[in-house]
Each structure stands twice: as C-alpha cells, then as structure tokens.
Scaffold this motif. Structure first.
Motif, short mmCIF file in Angstrom:
data_model
loop_
_atom_site.label_atom_id
_atom_site.label_comp_id
_atom_site.label_asym_id
_atom_site.label_seq_id
_atom_site.Cartn_x
_atom_site.Cartn_y
_atom_site.Cartn_z
N UNK B 1 0.84 -1.20 0.00
CA UNK B 1 0.00 0.00 0.00
C UNK B 1 0.87 1.25 0.00
N UNK B 2 1.79 1.24 0.92
CA UNK B 2 2.66 2.40 1.04
C UNK B 2 3.44 2.61 -0.26
N UNK B 3 3.94 1.50 -0.80
CA UNK B 3 4.68 1.58 -2.05
C UNK B 3 3.85 2.19 -3.17
N UNK B 4 2.57 1.77 -3.17
CA UNK B 4 1.68 2.28 -4.21
C UNK B 4 1.55 3.79 -4.13
N UNK B 5 1.39 4.26 -2.87
CA UNK B 5 1.24 5.71 -2.70
C UNK B 5 2.47 6.42 -3.23
N UNK B 6 3.62 5.92 -2.82
CA UNK B 6 4.87 6.53 -3.28
C UNK B 6 4.93 6.50 -4.81
N UNK B 7 4.51 5.36 -5.37
CA UNK B 7 4.51 5.19 -6.82
C UNK B 7 3.66 6.27 -7.49
N UNK B 8 2.44 6.46 -6.95
CA UNK B 8 1.55 7.45 -7.56
C UNK B 8 2.08 8.86 -7.42
N UNK B 9 2.61 9.15 -6.22
CA UNK B 9 3.16 10.49 -6.04
C UNK B 9 4.30 10.72 -7.03
N UNK B 10 5.15 9.70 -7.16
CA UNK B 10 6.27 9.80 -8.09
C UNK B 10 5.78 10.03 -9.50
N UNK B 11 4.77 9.23 -9.90
CA UNK B 11 4.23 9.34 -11.25
C UNK B 11 3.68 10.74 -11.50
N UNK B 12 2.92 11.21 -10.49
CA UNK B 12 2.35 12.56 -10.62
C UNK B 12 3.45 13.58 -10.80
#
Lengths: 215, 141
Positions: B1-12
């Motif tokens: 979950x945490x990884x996903x958030x980081x992933x999305x923030x990074x993508x954004x």
C-alpha cells in the motif's frame, strides 16, 4: 502636500528656463559676399543660397510657383505615390506637421513627386485625398523629371533621381527641408524618424517667431 | 500500500515536470518568435502599417481590425508573403491599394511575423506552428 509644492516649484523653474531660450536656426547652403552701397559707402553683405523660382502643377492641376510661398515658411520633400519604402513613413510624420500648423497661413508644405511619368496631377489628387488632405496648405506637385531632379539637388541639396538598378527605380532621400520666409534653407531633418520631425516642428515655431529682415 | 502511494506520487511528479517543461518550452518559443517577429515587422511592414498597426489613413489599412484578422487567420501567411490586391473593408473603411509581396521571407520569418502581428494591436490569435505555416504557404493562390 509639501511634496506637491516642491514639484510645482520645480515645474515653474523649468519653464522659466525654457522661456529664456532664444534659439536661432543656422542658415544652410552656400554663401558668398556681395558689395552693396549704403550712403555712398561700400559695405559687404553675406548672400545666402535661396530657392530659385519654380513653377509646377499641383494636385488640382493649378500652377504653383515660388510666389505662392512668399512670406511663408515651408517644408519641402521628395516622394512618389507608388513608393512603398520610406514614403509612407515620411508622410505619416508629415501629417503631424500638417495637423500641428493646420490653417496657419504662414506655413506650407511642398511635396515634389519625382515620378513625373505616373504621378500626374490626377494621381496626386487621389493620393492627397486618401491622406485626408484638403485645400492647398499642403501642395503635391508634378514637374518634368529634369526640373525636379535639378531642383532637389541644387536648391534643396537632396538626392533624388531615376536609377534602373534600384528595386523601385529611384534613388531618393527622405529629408524634410525647412525653408524660411526669405527662401533660405534653415534645417534638414530625417523625415522617416518621428523624433527628428518633432524637433523640426519646434524649429518651425522658432522660424515663425523670427523677425523677417527687409530685403 | 505504502509503495503504491509513493509510486503514484512519483508518477504525478514526473507528469507534472513533463507538463510544465513542455509548456514553458512552448512559451519560450512563443516569446522568441514574438521578439523576432517584431524586428521583422519593423523592417518589412511598419513603414506602411505603422509602429502600432495603425495604418495610414485611407492609403494603408490598420492591423487592428481583430475581426478581419481572426476571420482571415488561415490566409494571413499568404498575404504576408505574396501581398494582397482586392477590395477589403478594415475598421469600416474600404481599401483597394495593392500590398506588394515579400517573397524573400522564409517560412520561419512568416511564422514569426504571424506570432507578432497576431498577438499585437489588440489581436489574440495565440501561437502559430512552423510546420503548419510552411504547409500553408505551399497552397497560396
């Protein structure tokens, strides 16, 4: 409040300085010394170059001669109606002169066409009309090319002549020449530059205020 | 979950960097074209159309008729390069003087002049792309 007073005082001082400005314009062109007898004595006078007598047809096919300019100051220039390089800019600036001195009987403008073949009076009339010029304060004149080229070089010291190698077929300078009431040359200004023409308008006022010496 | 958030923030973050850098590159091109276009305008057009696009009485039309400019947007490049010789009405005044062509102007010159005149004197046509202008110039007349 104090600040405003200060500014006002400043403006007054500046204007006081300006009104003390008695600038006179130089007399340009060639000159020679001539003898004249006054009360039996011979005195020497400087004789300045003046505009020679001329006769052209204006935009209404009416003859215009040097006599129409007696007792007036005027600005002379050289142009042609199909000129699409410097002429539009020159006449945009000349319009400012026209508007500034409109209806002043002591001021005239004399635009010589250097394209004697095409710029017949009828064409000059259309051109003047499109510029919004009425009446005869600003004369647009047609003359034989010989007389125009001669007068430009000899009388007004402006180069204007036919040149087949030029894209538009003419060599031609954008000077505005200021002539006084005694038909002497008093200034030359680059008619394509708005700031030079501003200077000329001020100089014209100086010339108008000048006392004409009896001849 | 945490990884996903980081992933999305990074993508954004990546997308916004891309977005902004592209946009500012367009803006830089626009500014460059505008400045060059102004220089070209002063050299090739100003004598007739005036420093402020005001024209000269009934001899030369103004470039301030935003409706005419907008309605003829697609033709402007051809007018600039090949001139114009027809009866037109600008700011309510009829004109039928001939505008000479400027055939020595290249496609990039024309694009820059379009950017300048199209976004000065009250006109708001926005950007012009070099590719479109050069394609358009092939179809003049």
């Amino acid at each position: 409040m104090k600040f405003y007073l200060f500014v006002l005082a400043g403006i007054f001082i500046l204007q006081a300085c300006n009104s003390g400005n008695n600038k006179t314009l130089p007399i340009l062109g060639e000159r020679e010394l001539a003898d004249r007898t006054v009360n039996g004595k011979i005195v020497q006078d400087t004789v300045y170059q003046t505009i020679a007598p001329f006769r052209y047809l204006n935009q209404d096919s009416i003859p215009v001669t040097d006599k129409d300019f007696n007792g007036k100051i005027y600005v002379a220039d050289f142009f042609f109606t199909s000129c699409n390089t410097i002429c539009p800019q020159m006449h945009r600036n000349m319009l400012k002169v026209y508007e500034q001195f409109k209806d002043n009987p002591e001021v005239k403008i004399l635009s010589h066409s250097i394209d004697s073949k095409y710029d017949l009076p009828s064409r000059l009339k259309i051109y003047a009309g499109k510029l919004g010029i009425e009446g005869h304060q600003w004369e647009f004149v047609h003359g034989s090319s010989d007389s125009i080229y001669n007068v430009s070089a000899k009388n007004y010291l402006v180069a204007a002549y036919e040149d087949k190698s030029d894209a538009q077929g003419f060599v031609h300078q954008g000077w505005f020449i200021l002539v006084d009431k005694n038909k002497r040359l008093r200034g030359a200004y680059d008619g394509t530059k708005a700031d030079q023409v501003e200077v000329m308008i001020k100089d014209m006022q100086i010339l108008l205020d000048e006392k004409v010496d009896a001849k | 979950m945490r990884n996903k958030i980081i992933y999305f923030i990074g993508l954004g973050f990546v997308f916004s960097v891309l977005f902004y850098s592209c946009q500012s590159e367009d803006q830089i091109t626009f500014a460059r074209y505008y400045v060059n276009g102004k220089g070209l305008y002063e050299k090739n057009c100003q004598n007739c159309h005036g420093a402020n696009g005001e024209g000269l009485k009934k001899l030369y039309p103004a470039l301030t008729d935003t409706t005419y400019i907008r309605n003829n947007k697609a033709r402007l490049s051809c007018i600039i390069k090949y001139g114009l010789n027809e009866k037109i009405i600008i700011n309510g005044q009829g004109y039928e003087e001939k505008m000479p062509g400027n055939t020595s102007l290249t496609a990039i010159d024309v694009t820059q002049i379009l950017v300048y005149t199209g976004n000065s004197f009250g006109n708001k046509l926005g950007a012009f792309q070099l590719e479109n202008v050069s394609a358009g110039l092939k179809d003049c007349r």
